[in-house]
Motif scaffolding. Structure first.
Motif, short mmCIF file in Angstrom:
data_model
loop_
_atom_site.label_atom_id
_atom_site.label_comp_id
_atom_site.label_asym_id
_atom_site.label_seq_id
_atom_site.Cartn_x
_atom_site.Cartn_y
_atom_site.Cartn_z
N LEU A 25 13.49 -8.79 -4.22
CA LEU A 25 13.00 -7.85 -5.24
C LEU A 25 13.97 -6.68 -5.40
O LEU A 25 14.28 -6.26 -6.52
CB LEU A 25 11.60 -7.34 -4.88
N ASN B 244 10.59 0.66 -8.30
CA ASN B 244 9.25 1.11 -8.01
C ASN B 244 8.32 -0.07 -7.71
O ASN B 244 7.67 -0.59 -8.60
CB ASN B 244 8.73 1.93 -9.19
N PHE B 245 8.31 -0.49 -6.46
CA PHE B 245 7.34 -1.52 -6.05
C PHE B 245 6.87 -1.23 -4.63
O PHE B 245 7.58 -0.61 -3.85
CB PHE B 245 7.93 -2.93 -6.19
N HIS B 246 5.64 -1.64 -4.35
CA HIS B 246 5.05 -1.35 -3.04
C HIS B 246 4.69 -2.64 -2.33
O HIS B 246 4.29 -3.62 -2.96
CB HIS B 246 3.77 -0.53 -3.19
N PHE C 108 3.02 -7.69 -3.12
CA PHE C 108 3.91 -6.69 -3.70
C PHE C 108 3.32 -6.25 -5.03
O PHE C 108 2.87 -7.10 -5.81
CB PHE C 108 5.31 -7.27 -3.95
N GLU C 109 3.36 -4.96 -5.29
CA GLU C 109 2.82 -4.44 -6.54
C GLU C 109 3.85 -3.57 -7.24
O GLU C 109 4.57 -2.81 -6.58
CB GLU C 109 1.60 -3.56 -6.27
N ALA C 110 3.91 -3.68 -8.56
CA ALA C 110 4.72 -2.77 -9.37
C ALA C 110 3.72 -1.93 -10.15
O ALA C 110 3.17 -2.39 -11.16
CB ALA C 110 5.63 -3.54 -10.32
N LYS D 143 -0.47 -5.82 -12.00
CA LYS D 143 0.66 -5.21 -11.28
C LYS D 143 1.13 -6.03 -10.09
O LYS D 143 2.15 -5.72 -9.49
CB LYS D 143 0.28 -3.81 -10.85
N ILE E 34 3.13 -8.44 -8.34
CA ILE E 34 4.35 -9.19 -8.69
C ILE E 34 4.68 -10.25 -7.66
O ILE E 34 5.61 -11.04 -7.87
CB ILE E 34 5.56 -8.25 -8.90
N ILE F 14 8.00 -9.56 -12.96
CA ILE F 14 9.13 -8.80 -12.41
C ILE F 14 10.06 -8.39 -13.55
O ILE F 14 10.53 -7.24 -13.60
CB ILE F 14 9.85 -9.62 -11.32
N ALA G 12 8.50 -5.53 -15.34
CA ALA G 12 8.63 -4.29 -14.56
C ALA G 12 10.05 -3.74 -14.67
O ALA G 12 10.26 -2.53 -14.82
CB ALA G 12 8.26 -4.53 -13.10
#
Ligand code: HAM
Length: 446
Positions: A148, A155-157, A298-300, A307, A309, A338, A341
């Protein structure tokens, strides 16, 4: 005649869009290859059984399935983990371990379409088959994170949980089947009605308390040696164990302790993959039902409702498909999301122009020369287009500019006679005469 529309939830991709998609694919492929993963491909449709075996009869609501002319019940694949594990059990189980496989392809789900949610979408994914320790878990999460990052997305968590911990607690309730499924669903959705549901089902209050505490136990943890970071990790897990202890038997507690020790060890490895921080969340249950150990998502956040991803975890499927039990962990990444995003962040891959040179002939006599020149330059590795519509120069220049061609070579009587081309730099508008033999070098700017 009425126009034929494309099916709901599907998309057509224009050339510019395909250019971006291919460039993004390259980034993923290079990233997976750098960790030693090799690509595999499986059919787009499978026996419906394959997906029912893993997810139960209910899965039929969410997939495209049909009878073929031979009365076989087939389904368009909704994901690739089950197909890859089928492939592994049938043909790859004797390959040296670890088996490091990745894939890219379309998946199909019968969903309500909206932005970022389609009935046909693409997934990149990876399955690591063989090892089952914390190193394997860290590798799966770490490679997903690295891939990623390699796309340019900022910006992803990352959210990490452990379904083994949840399963042990839910098993301790004695509830199974639909009731257990409902508990997982409520945990995953952060449903406030979880405790009421447990009370209705007469789950011991202390156990219900432990489940509710674990389900909501989340914290952002920094990895590595940064001031205070290791202590915060210790504290987080110590609190989880304290919440569980009064609600469960010694045996269940030992199991939870072992899983948490493994999670902690994994976090130690994860920092080496460049994961600086994550949201530890023991309430991540994941919708798919074959996970057994670590689970992650994973989230964007900029994508709003859709969100998520990517996601994955450690799972047991080989034995379900008739093979020997084997360690397996992997993930799937939502390729379309992705790209969305990246576009939001202004970081979608730049696509090179379709052609580097466009050739316009001014006379009929120059047409053959233009085609010959194009062939010769293509052999030198240039991407070249030639006028096929006998257009006037001004129209040709418009068309070439629309293609984004940086140069146009103009061939007329004078050029033919002297063995040259007039080369126009489309950006500056400057024109100069260049010998045909030197065109490639002039275009490449060398
Ligand atoms: P999944 O979470 O179902 O996991 O899907 C992975 C990703 O595919 C999601 O995070 C999302 O980004 C994307 N996705 C899912 N549905 C759609 C849709 N309708 N439209 C667009 N994107 C979508 C799996 O599929 C597992 N096989 C992952 C895995 C691999 N677990 C172990 N190994």
């Amino acid at each position: 005649m009425p126009k034929v529309e494309r099916p709901r939830g599907t998309r057509d991709f224009k050339p510019e869009e395909m250019g971006k998609r291919r460039a993004l694919e390259e980034r993923f492929r290079a990233s997976f290859a750098s960790y030693g993963y090799r690509e595999v491909a499986t059919p787009t449709f499978e026996h419906t059984d394959l997906f029912e075996m893993k997810s139960g009869e209910g899965v039929k609501q969410q997939i495209y399935h049909f009878k073929d002319k031979g009365d076989r019940d087939l389904a368009l694949r909704p994901e690739l983990t089950a197909p890859v594990l089928r492939f592994y059990v049938n043909e790859l189980s004797r390959e040296p371990k670890p088996l490091k496989l990745f894939y890219f392809g379309p998946c199909f789900r019968y969903e309500e379409p909206q932005k970022g949610r389609y009935r046909e979408f693409w997934q990149f994914g990876l399955e690591l088959i063989g090892p089952s320790g914390p190193e394997a878990d860290a590798e799966a999460i770490g490679v997903a994170h690295a891939a990623l990052s390699a796309t340019g997305l900022k910006n992803f968590h990352l959210h990490v949980g452990h379904i083994g911990v949840l399963r042990a607690l839910v098993a301790a309730t004695g509830l199974a089947g639909k009731d257990a499924g409902e508990i997982f669903r409520r945990i995953d959705k952060d449903d406030r009605g979880l405790e009421d549901f447990l009370a209705e089902r007469k789950v011991d209050a202390r156990l219900a308390g432990a489940i509710a505490a674990v389900a909501t136990h989340k914290r952002r943890l920094v990895l590595g040696d940064e001031e205070g970071a290791p202590r915060a990790v210790e504290e987080y897990f110590a609190e989880a164990l304290t919440a569980v202890k009064p609600g469960v038997s010694t045996e269940v507690f030992r199991g939870v302790e072992a899983n948490i020790a493994r999670l902690k060890e994994m976090l130690g490895y994860l920092a080496t993959y460049g994961v600086g921080s994550l949201e530890m969340d023991l309430g991540v249950a994941r919708g798919l039902d074959y996970y057994t150990g670590v689970v992650f998502e994973f989230e964007a956040p900029e994508l709003g409702a859709e969100k998520q991803i990517g996601g994955g975890g450690a799972y047991a499927l080989a034995e379900l498909f008739g093979g020997e039990p084997v360690g397996s962990v992997g993930f799937g990444l939502g390729f379309d999301r992705i790209l969305l995003a990246l576009e939001k962040e202004g970081r979608a891959p730049a696509v090179p122009p379709a052609v580097e040179l466009y050739i316009a002939a001014l006379t009929d006599a120059a047409r053959v020369a233009a085609l010959e020149l194009a062939s010769a330059l293509r052999k030198e590795g240039l991407r070249v287009d030639v006028d096929l519509m006998r257009r006037k120069l001004a129209k040709n220049l418009d068309y070439a500019s629309g293609l984004g061609a940086p140069f146009v070579a103009i061939l007329g009587e004078k050029e033919l006679a002297q063995g040259i081309a007039t080369l126009r730099n489309m950006k500056s508008g400057e024109q100069r005469e260049v010998k045909l033999a030197e065109l490639a070098r002039a275009i490449r700017g060398k």
